[in-house]
Design a protein around this motif. Structure first.
Motif, mmCIF file in Angstrom:
data_model
loop_
_atom_site.group_PDB
_atom_site.id
_atom_site.type_symbol
_atom_site.label_atom_id
_atom_site.label_comp_id
_atom_site.label_asym_id
_atom_site.label_seq_id
_atom_site.Cartn_x
_atom_site.Cartn_y
_atom_site.Cartn_z
ATOM 1 N N ILE A 218 34.682 -44.313 -13.522
ATOM 2 C CA ILE A 218 33.929 -45.328 -14.255
ATOM 3 C C ILE A 218 33.448 -46.379 -13.256
ATOM 4 O O ILE A 218 34.222 -46.873 -12.436
ATOM 5 N N LYS A 219 32.170 -46.698 -13.324
ATOM 6 C CA LYS A 219 31.628 -47.743 -12.459
ATOM 7 C C LYS A 219 32.020 -49.101 -13.031
ATOM 8 O O LYS A 219 32.006 -49.302 -14.241
ATOM 9 N N VAL A 220 32.383 -50.012 -12.136
ATOM 10 C CA VAL A 220 32.799 -51.341 -12.572
ATOM 11 C C VAL A 220 31.952 -52.406 -11.886
ATOM 12 O O VAL A 220 31.386 -52.185 -10.829
ATOM 13 N N THR A 221 31.874 -53.555 -12.518
ATOM 14 C CA THR A 221 31.282 -54.738 -11.909
ATOM 15 C C THR A 221 32.411 -55.729 -11.686
ATOM 16 O O THR A 221 33.126 -56.079 -12.621
ATOM 17 N N ILE A 222 32.571 -56.133 -10.440
ATOM 18 C CA ILE A 222 33.617 -57.081 -10.101
ATOM 19 C C ILE A 222 33.000 -58.469 -10.145
ATOM 20 O O ILE A 222 32.091 -58.778 -9.371
ATOM 21 N N GLU A 223 33.451 -59.274 -11.071
ATOM 22 C CA GLU A 223 32.907 -60.616 -11.252
ATOM 23 C C GLU A 223 33.866 -61.658 -10.700
ATOM 24 O O GLU A 223 35.069 -61.437 -10.646
ATOM 25 N N GLY A 224 33.313 -62.781 -10.295
ATOM 26 C CA GLY A 224 34.135 -63.906 -9.906
ATOM 27 C C GLY A 224 34.601 -63.890 -8.461
ATOM 28 O O GLY A 224 35.585 -64.538 -8.132
ATOM 29 N N VAL A 225 33.913 -63.144 -7.591
ATOM 30 C CA VAL A 225 34.265 -63.166 -6.172
ATOM 31 C C VAL A 225 33.705 -64.477 -5.612
ATOM 32 O O VAL A 225 32.501 -64.649 -5.503
ATOM 33 N N GLU A 226 34.599 -65.385 -5.296
ATOM 34 C CA GLU A 226 34.171 -66.726 -4.899
ATOM 35 C C GLU A 226 34.491 -67.064 -3.454
ATOM 36 O O GLU A 226 33.988 -68.054 -2.931
ATOM 37 N N THR A 227 35.335 -66.267 -2.800
ATOM 38 C CA THR A 227 35.700 -66.593 -1.421
ATOM 39 C C THR A 227 35.600 -65.344 -0.545
ATOM 40 O O THR A 227 35.657 -64.201 -1.029
ATOM 41 N N GLU A 228 35.480 -65.583 0.752
ATOM 42 C CA GLU A 228 35.454 -64.479 1.710
ATOM 43 C C GLU A 228 36.774 -63.714 1.675
ATOM 44 O O GLU A 228 36.805 -62.493 1.817
ATOM 45 N N GLU A 229 37.866 -64.434 1.461
ATOM 46 C CA GLU A 229 39.174 -63.797 1.392
ATOM 47 C C GLU A 229 39.253 -62.797 0.235
ATOM 48 O O GLU A 229 39.844 -61.721 0.380
ATOM 49 N N GLN A 230 38.679 -63.148 -0.907
ATOM 50 C CA GLN A 230 38.678 -62.226 -2.046
ATOM 51 C C GLN A 230 37.876 -60.969 -1.713
ATOM 52 O O GLN A 230 38.307 -59.854 -2.025
#
Length: 71
Positions: free
Chosen positions: A15-27
């Protein structure tokens, strides 16, 4: 991490997913370290603040921006 479990389950189910809320380089680095090359859609403030449609279209047309997301 709950996110890791969801992504792993989605991968197993193809299943393809969309990863939301990536706010930092570390994430972003964590996702790459955990899952390798990320074949998912990723969005969040790390890449851009919310934009109007015309601004988003112009941003997505920039090759260096796209390359930065997929590398």
């Amino acid at each position: 991490m709950i996110v890791d479990g969801i992504i792993s389950m989605a991968n197993k189910l193809d299943i393809k997913v969309t990863i939301e809320g990536v706010e930092t380089e570390e994430q972003l680095h964590h996702l790459r370290a955990e899952f390798g090359h990320i074949p998912y859609s990723i969005q969040g403030f790390y890449f851009s603040k919310p934009l109007k449609a015309i601004e988003a279209t112009a941003l997505l047309k920039k090759k260096d921006y796209i390359m930065g997301v997929t590398n």
